[in-house]
Design a protein around this motif. Structure first.
Motif, PDB file in Angstrom:
ATOM      1  N   ARG A  29       0.844  -1.199   0.000  1.00 52.94           N
ATOM      2  CA  ARG A  29       0.000   0.000   0.000  1.00 52.94           C
ATOM      3  C   ARG A  29       0.875   1.244   0.000  1.00 52.94           C
ATOM      4  O   ARG A  29       2.004   1.222   0.466  1.00 52.94           O
ATOM      5  N   LYS A  59     -10.365  17.517   1.053  1.00 55.37           N
ATOM      6  CA  LYS A  59     -10.457  16.573  -0.065  1.00 55.37           C
ATOM      7  C   LYS A  59      -9.128  15.836  -0.268  1.00 55.37           C
ATOM      8  O   LYS A  59      -9.112  14.647  -0.587  1.00 55.37           O
ATOM      9  N   GLU A  62      -8.981  13.145   2.262  1.00 59.82           N
ATOM     10  CA  GLU A  62      -9.913  12.089   1.858  1.00 59.82           C
ATOM     11  C   GLU A  62      -9.312  11.218   0.760  1.00 59.82           C
ATOM     12  O   GLU A  62      -9.370   9.992   0.808  1.00 59.82           O
ATOM     13  N   ARG A  63      -8.693  11.835  -0.237  1.00 57.41           N
ATOM     14  CA  ARG A  63      -8.090  11.077  -1.351  1.00 57.41           C
ATOM     15  C   ARG A  63      -6.909  10.235  -0.875  1.00 57.41           C
ATOM     16  O   ARG A  63      -6.746   9.094  -1.293  1.00 57.41           O
ATOM     17  N   TYR A  65      -6.497   9.022   2.078  1.00 61.74           N
ATOM     18  CA  TYR A  65      -7.092   7.908   2.805  1.00 61.74           C
ATOM     19  C   TYR A  65      -7.562   6.836   1.820  1.00 61.74           C
ATOM     20  O   TYR A  65      -7.258   5.647   1.989  1.00 61.74           O
ATOM     21  N   GLN A  66      -8.273   7.232   0.778  1.00 62.39           N
ATOM     22  CA  GLN A  66      -8.779   6.272  -0.215  1.00 62.39           C
ATOM     23  C   GLN A  66      -7.636   5.521  -0.897  1.00 62.39           C
ATOM     24  O   GLN A  66      -7.681   4.292  -1.023  1.00 62.39           O
ATOM     25  N   LEU A  67      -6.631   6.261  -1.342  1.00 63.14           N
ATOM     26  CA  LEU A  67      -5.523   5.639  -2.074  1.00 63.14           C
ATOM     27  C   LEU A  67      -4.696   4.714  -1.187  1.00 63.14           C
ATOM     28  O   LEU A  67      -4.100   3.751  -1.674  1.00 63.14           O
ATOM     29  N   GLN A  69      -5.868   2.793   1.149  1.00 62.17           N
ATOM     30  CA  GLN A  69      -6.663   1.639   1.568  1.00 62.17           C
ATOM     31  C   GLN A  69      -6.582   0.479   0.584  1.00 62.17           C
ATOM     32  O   GLN A  69      -6.961  -0.632   0.912  1.00 62.17           O
ATOM     33  N   GLU A  70      -6.093   0.737  -0.597  1.00 62.83           N
ATOM     34  CA  GLU A  70      -6.042  -0.280  -1.655  1.00 62.83           C
ATOM     35  C   GLU A  70      -4.607  -0.720  -1.915  1.00 62.83           C
ATOM     36  O   GLU A  70      -3.665   0.030  -1.692  1.00 62.83           O
ATOM     37  N   VAL A  75      -4.497   0.320  -7.344  1.00 66.70           N
ATOM     38  CA  VAL A  75      -4.515   1.774  -7.539  1.00 66.70           C
ATOM     39  C   VAL A  75      -3.920   2.127  -8.897  1.00 66.70           C
ATOM     40  O   VAL A  75      -4.467   2.956  -9.623  1.00 66.70           O
ATOM     41  N   TYR A  78      -6.355   1.579 -11.812  1.00 71.55           N
ATOM     42  CA  TYR A  78      -7.533   2.435 -11.956  1.00 71.55           C
ATOM     43  C   TYR A  78      -7.315   3.467 -13.066  1.00 71.55           C
ATOM     44  O   TYR A  78      -6.174   3.791 -13.405  1.00 71.55           O
ATOM     45  N   GLN A  82      -9.647   7.975 -10.774  1.00 68.58           N
ATOM     46  CA  GLN A  82      -9.672   7.285  -9.483  1.00 68.58           C
ATOM     47  C   GLN A  82      -8.283   6.993  -8.916  1.00 68.58           C
ATOM     48  O   GLN A  82      -8.113   6.976  -7.704  1.00 68.58           O
TER      49      GLN A  82
END
Length: 148
Positions: A29, A59, A62-63, A65-67, A69-70, A75, A78, A82
């Motif tokens: 990750r 934002k 937030e991004r 955090y999203q990136l 998590q995968e 990633v 995508y 995304q």
């Protein structure tokens, strides 16, 4: 000649408690580093920035955090909305933090820049070294590279 199983000795491995044992690193990750953001306040998280406001900061978090998590492989698979987009270094107008180059980190990274979108609010531009993403600039004015 007959081989007896009780005479065979396989390789010996160090015990788990051995302090010299090589530790595994986790590279599946992304980890994000902000130590080398550009010094230009238009593109960094300086509180006096006229382009990076609270919405952009939220934002961005937030991004990230999203990136994170995968798995990196997912990633990178995508689409650019995304995941990440690779952009040749010569197409980006960015003053690299001087310590990033003198610390040799620049030479350890891949050649191009990597970008991830901060929604419709901007782009985060950075360099990638395996799983480490150095965020180098936050482009909320959309003027550091051609977005066409």
């Amino acid at each position: 000649m007959k081989i007896r199983s009780n005479n065979f000795k396989g390789p010996s491995f160090p015990e788990k408690s051995n302090p010299k044992r090589i530790r595994n690193t986790h590279t599946s990750r992304f980890a994000f580093n902000f130590s080398f953001l550009t010094r230009d306040s238009k593109y960094n998280l300086d509180s006096n920035s006229k382009t990076i406001n609270k919405k952009v900061r939220l934002k961005l978090l937030e991004r990230i955090y999203q990136l994170s998590q995968e798995d990196i492989v997912r990633v990178l698979g995508y689409d650019k909305q995304q995941g990440l987009e690779q952009i040749p270094e010569e197409k980006v107008k960015l003053r690299i933090h001087p310590e990033f180059k003198t610390s040799e980190r620049y030479n350890e990274c891949e050649d191009d820049y990597w970008v991830f979108r901060i929604g419709k609010l901007g782009r985060a531009i950075g360099k990638k070294n395996k799983n480490l993403f150095y965020v180098m600039s936050i482009d909320a004015s959309f003027d550091q590279y051609n977005h066409g």
